[in-house]
Motif scaffolding. Structure first.
Motif, PDB file in Angstrom:
ATOM      1  N   ASP A 236      19.566  64.311  84.524  1.00 21.08           N
ATOM      2  CA  ASP A 236      18.763  64.203  85.746  1.00 21.08           C
ATOM      3  C   ASP A 236      17.727  63.093  85.610  1.00 21.08           C
ATOM      4  O   ASP A 236      17.334  62.719  84.500  1.00 21.08           O
ATOM      5  CB  ASP A 236      18.072  65.541  86.037  1.00 21.08           C
ATOM      6  N   ASP A 237      17.260  62.568  86.752  1.00 15.24           N
ATOM      7  CA  ASP A 237      16.328  61.432  86.732  1.00 15.24           C
ATOM      8  C   ASP A 237      14.878  61.837  86.468  1.00 15.24           C
ATOM      9  O   ASP A 237      13.978  60.995  86.523  1.00 15.24           O
ATOM     10  CB  ASP A 237      16.425  60.622  88.034  1.00 15.24           C
ATOM     11  N   ASP A 368      10.404  70.094  81.297  1.00 16.77           N
ATOM     12  CA  ASP A 368       9.704  71.379  81.450  1.00 16.77           C
ATOM     13  C   ASP A 368      10.647  72.384  82.108  1.00 16.77           C
ATOM     14  O   ASP A 368      11.177  72.127  83.198  1.00 16.77           O
ATOM     15  CB  ASP A 368       8.457  71.206  82.324  1.00 16.77           C
ATOM     16  N   TRP A 369      10.839  73.511  81.456  1.00 13.54           N
ATOM     17  CA  TRP A 369      11.709  74.542  82.029  1.00 13.54           C
ATOM     18  C   TRP A 369      11.181  75.034  83.371  1.00 13.54           C
ATOM     19  O   TRP A 369      11.962  75.347  84.285  1.00 13.54           O
ATOM     20  CB  TRP A 369      11.833  75.717  81.055  1.00 13.54           C
ATOM     21  N   SER A 370       9.885  75.099  83.501  1.00 14.14           N
ATOM     22  CA  SER A 370       9.300  75.639  84.734  1.00 14.14           C
ATOM     23  C   SER A 370       9.634  74.792  85.954  1.00 14.14           C
ATOM     24  O   SER A 370       9.662  75.287  87.084  1.00 14.14           O
ATOM     25  CB  SER A 370       7.783  75.763  84.592  1.00 14.14           C
ATOM     26  N   CYS A 371       9.876  73.503  85.735  1.00 15.91           N
ATOM     27  CA  CYS A 371      10.188  72.595  86.850  1.00 15.91           C
ATOM     28  C   CYS A 371      11.641  72.135  86.837  1.00 15.91           C
ATOM     29  O   CYS A 371      12.038  71.323  87.677  1.00 15.91           O
ATOM     30  CB  CYS A 371       9.278  71.371  86.793  1.00 15.91           C
ATOM     31  N   SER A 372      12.437  72.639  85.879  1.00 17.84           N
ATOM     32  CA  SER A 372      13.823  72.176  85.696  1.00 17.84           C
ATOM     33  C   SER A 372      13.878  70.667  85.497  1.00 17.84           C
ATOM     34  O   SER A 372      14.849  69.996  85.877  1.00 17.84           O
ATOM     35  CB  SER A 372      14.695  72.589  86.897  1.00 17.84           C
ATOM     36  N   GLY A 373      12.839  70.107  84.940  1.00 14.63           N
ATOM     37  CA  GLY A 373      12.677  68.675  84.708  1.00 14.63           C
ATOM     38  C   GLY A 373      11.236  68.448  84.303  1.00 14.63           C
ATOM     39  O   GLY A 373      10.482  69.411  84.119  1.00 14.63           O
ATOM     40  N   CYS A 375       7.655  68.057  85.033  1.00 19.83           N
ATOM     41  CA  CYS A 375       6.802  68.304  86.200  1.00 19.83           C
ATOM     42  C   CYS A 375       6.038  67.022  86.555  1.00 19.83           C
ATOM     43  O   CYS A 375       5.430  66.399  85.673  1.00 19.83           O
ATOM     44  CB  CYS A 375       5.824  69.442  85.908  1.00 19.83           C
ATOM     45  N   LYS A 376       6.097  66.640  87.828  1.00 10.58           N
ATOM     46  CA  LYS A 376       5.458  65.406  88.290  1.00 10.58           C
ATOM     47  C   LYS A 376       5.896  64.224  87.407  1.00 10.58           C
ATOM     48  O   LYS A 376       5.087  63.499  86.833  1.00 10.58           O
ATOM     49  CB  LYS A 376       3.937  65.535  88.275  1.00 10.58           C
ATOM     50  N   SER A 377       7.228  64.059  87.319  1.00 12.28           N
ATOM     51  CA  SER A 377       7.797  63.089  86.378  1.00 12.28           C
ATOM     52  C   SER A 377       7.370  61.652  86.653  1.00 12.28           C
ATOM     53  O   SER A 377       7.254  60.846  85.722  1.00 12.28           O
ATOM     54  CB  SER A 377       9.325  63.178  86.401  1.00 12.28           C
ATOM     55  N   VAL A 378       7.123  61.286  87.919  1.00 15.10           N
ATOM     56  CA  VAL A 378       6.715  59.908  88.241  1.00 15.10           C
ATOM     57  C   VAL A 378       5.426  59.563  87.510  1.00 15.10           C
ATOM     58  O   VAL A 378       5.284  58.475  86.934  1.00 15.10           O
ATOM     59  CB  VAL A 378       6.548  59.736  89.766  1.00 15.10           C
ATOM     60  N   GLU A 379       4.478  60.489  87.511  1.00 17.57           N
ATOM     61  CA  GLU A 379       3.201  60.253  86.846  1.00 17.57           C
ATOM     62  C   GLU A 379       3.248  60.539  85.347  1.00 17.57           C
ATOM     63  O   GLU A 379       2.532  59.907  84.562  1.00 17.57           O
ATOM     64  CB  GLU A 379       2.111  61.133  87.468  1.00 17.57           C
ATOM     65  N   LYS A 380       4.131  61.443  84.926  1.00 16.70           N
ATOM     66  CA  LYS A 380       4.076  61.946  83.556  1.00 16.70           C
ATOM     67  C   LYS A 380       5.106  61.303  82.617  1.00 16.70           C
ATOM     68  O   LYS A 380       5.007  61.440  81.384  1.00 16.70           O
ATOM     69  CB  LYS A 380       4.282  63.465  83.577  1.00 16.70           C
ATOM     70  N   MET A 381       6.108  60.596  83.142  1.00 16.64           N
ATOM     71  CA  MET A 381       7.184  60.056  82.306  1.00 16.64           C
ATOM     72  C   MET A 381       6.651  59.117  81.227  1.00 16.64           C
ATOM     73  O   MET A 381       7.078  59.167  80.065  1.00 16.64           O
ATOM     74  CB  MET A 381       8.224  59.342  83.164  1.00 16.64           C
TER      75      MET A 381
END
Length: 400
Positions: A236-237, A368-373, A375-381
Motif C-alpha cells: 500500500d502507498d 500502524d495497525w490502528s490505521c492499516s497503514g 497514520c497520517k502518512s503524508v506528514e509522517k513518512m
C-alpha cells in the motif's frame, strides 16, 4: 588218595591254560590295533574335519559377500537419492514451463476474444524481461500526496529507478486503473503525473474501494504478462519499505517454487452490517463468530512466480470476497504452497522499528495497525524513514 589225584590233574592243565590265555591276549591286541587303524574310522574323522573347515570358509565368504552387498546397497541408495533430486528438479522445470505455456495460451485466447482485462504480449512478441521482483504500490486517484511522500523517501526516482531495474532486477510501479468515465480529468491527471515520473503501471480496471480484490487479480496478471519475475509484491502507498531488506528476505526463499510471504493473521468474520470490513458472505465461513483461514495482511505481501501465474491463468473464476487480503488467501487454499509468516514485514512505526533497527533486525516494512497503514502518512513518512531506514545504499549491496 583222591585229593592227590585231583591236584595232579589241575597241574597238568596249567600249561594249556597259560598258552590259551597268551593266545587270547595276542588276538585281543591285534583286534585293538586293527580298530585303532581302521581306515573307515580315520576317513570319518577326516570328513568331519574337512566339513568343519568348509563351513568356516563358507561363513567367511558369506560375511565378505554381505559386506560387499552392504557397500553396494549404500552406493545404490546414493544413486537413487541423486536420481530423485534430479527428477524433482526436472519436475519443477516442467511445471514452470507448463504454467508459462498455459499463461501464454490463456492470454492469446482472451485477446482474440476481446474479453481480456489485461494487456498481454503475444507468443511471437518480444520475450518478457527477466527480473528478480516486481513491486506494485496500490494507489488511488486522490492519493497524489501519498505517492509524493513515497517518492521522497524509500522509492528511487528518475535515473536511479532505471538503474535499480537494470542492475538489481527490481521493478517498482504505482499501480492504478482508470475511472468509470473515459478520458476523465482523473485519468488525464494520472497521465500527466506518469509523464513526469514514469513510475506507473496502468491497469485495465475501474477504480473503486470495493473493487480491491479485482484490482489485485488484474495487477498480478498484468505484471506476469509484462515481466518474468521470481517474486511479485503488493504494498500500500501508506507503508514504509526497506528495499534492501525486502530483497534479502525474498532471496532466502527463491529455491522454493510456491511461497506466500507476509504477516499471517486470522481475524474474525464480521457478519454485522454497517461495520468496517463487513463480510457479506460470512455464512460461507461456518458458524457466526468464526475466524478466517490464515492469510497475509493486506498492507504488504509477496508471492512467487508460480502463484502469480496461477492467478493470471485462473482469474476469471477466482472468487472475490469483500476484503482483498482474504480473497488472496482464499485463492491459495487447497494448493500445495508454503505460507511464510515473517513478522519483519509488519513492524510498527517508531519507536518499534527504531528499536529493532538498533538491535540489528532491520524491518522490511513499517506501519500502524490502528490505521492499516502509517497514520497520517503524508506528514509522517519522512519521520519513519529517518528513524527506521536501512540507508539509501542498502538496496545496492543486497545479495540477490
Amino acid at each position: 588218595m583222591k585229593a592227590r589225584a585231583s591236584a595232579k590233574v589241575s597241574v597238568k592243565w596249567i600249561p594249556f591254560i597259560c598258552v590259551f590265555s597268551f593266545v587270547l591276549g595276542i588276538l585281543f591286541s591285534i583286534s585293538l590295533k586293527r580298530r585303532a587303524w581302521d581306515p573307515s574310522e580315520s576317513n570319518g574323522q577326516q570328513l568331519i574335519a574337512q566339513h568343519r573347515h568348509e563351513q568356516e570358509l563358507q561363513l567367511v565368504s558369506e560375511d565378505s559377500t554381505s559386506q560387499k552387498k552392504l557397500s553396494n546397497d549404500k552406493d545404490v541408495m546414493g544413486e537413487v537419492l541423486k536420481t530423485h533430486e534430479a527428477i524433482q528438479s526436472l519436475d519443477k522445470s516442467i511445471a514452470m514451463l507448463q504454467m508459462e505455456i498455459a499463461a501464454s495460451r490463456s492470454s492469446q485466447e482472451m485477446n482474440l476474444d476481446g474479453a481480456s482485462s489485461v494487456v498481454t504480449p503475444h507468443l511471437e512478441g518480444p520475450p518478457r524481461q527477466k527480473v528478480f521482483m516486481v513491486i506494485g504500490i496500490n494507489t488511488a486517484f486522490s492519493s497524489r500526496k501519498r505517492r509524493d511522500s513515497v517518492r521522497e523517501t524509500w522509492m528511487p526516482q528518475g535515473e536511479k529507478l532505471v538503474q535499480l531495474e537494470r542492475e538489481k532486477g527490481i521493478i517498482i510501479r504505482f499501480m492504478i486503473g482508470h475511472s468509470a468515465t473515459s478520458n476523465s480529468i482523473l485519468d488525464r491527471a494520472i497521465d500527466s503525473e506518469d509523464a513526469q515520473h514514469k513510475d506507473f503501471l496502468r491497469l485495465e480496471h475501474v477504480e473503486g474501494y470495493h473493487e480491491l480484490s479485482a484490482k489485485t487479480k488484474i495487477f498480478f496478471s498484468t505484471a506476469v504478462a509484462k515481466w518474468d519475475a521470481e517474486f511479485y509484491i503488493k504494498v500500500d502507498d501508506d507503508v514504509h519499505v526497506n528495499l534492501g531488506m525486502l530483497a534479502a528476505t525474498l532471496a532466502r526463499h527463491r529455491s522454493k517454487p510456491r511461497v506466500y510471504i507476509g504477516c499471517m493473521k486470522s481475524g474474525p468474520v464480521l457478519s454485522q452490517k454497517n461495520v468496517k470490513y463487513h463480510e457479506p458472505e460470512y455464512w460461507k465461513f461456518g458458524e457466526e463468530g468464526n475466524k478466517y483461514f490464515r492469510h497475509a495482511t493486506g498492507q504488504i505481501y509477496a508471492i512467487s512466480k508460480d502463484l502469480a501465474t496461477y492467478i493470471s491463468i485462473n482469474q476469471p473464476i477466482l472468487h472475490k470476497f469483500a476484503n482483498e487480503d482474504v480473497s488472496l488467501g482464499s485463492w491459495f487454499i487447497g494448493l500445495e504452497i508454503e505460507h511464510i509468516d515473517d513478522r519483519n514485514m509488519c513492524c510498527g512505526t517508531p519507536p518499534d522499528c527504531e528499536w529493532k533497527a538498533q538491535a540489528g533486525s532491520v524491518c522490511v516494512a513499517s506501519f500502524d495497525w490502528s490505521c492499516s497503514g502509517i497514520c497520517k502518512s503524508v506528514e509522517k513518512m519522512k519521520f519513519v524513514h529517518e528513524r527506521c531506514s536501512e540507508g539509501d545504499g542498502a538496496v545496492w549491496g543486497a545479495l540477490i
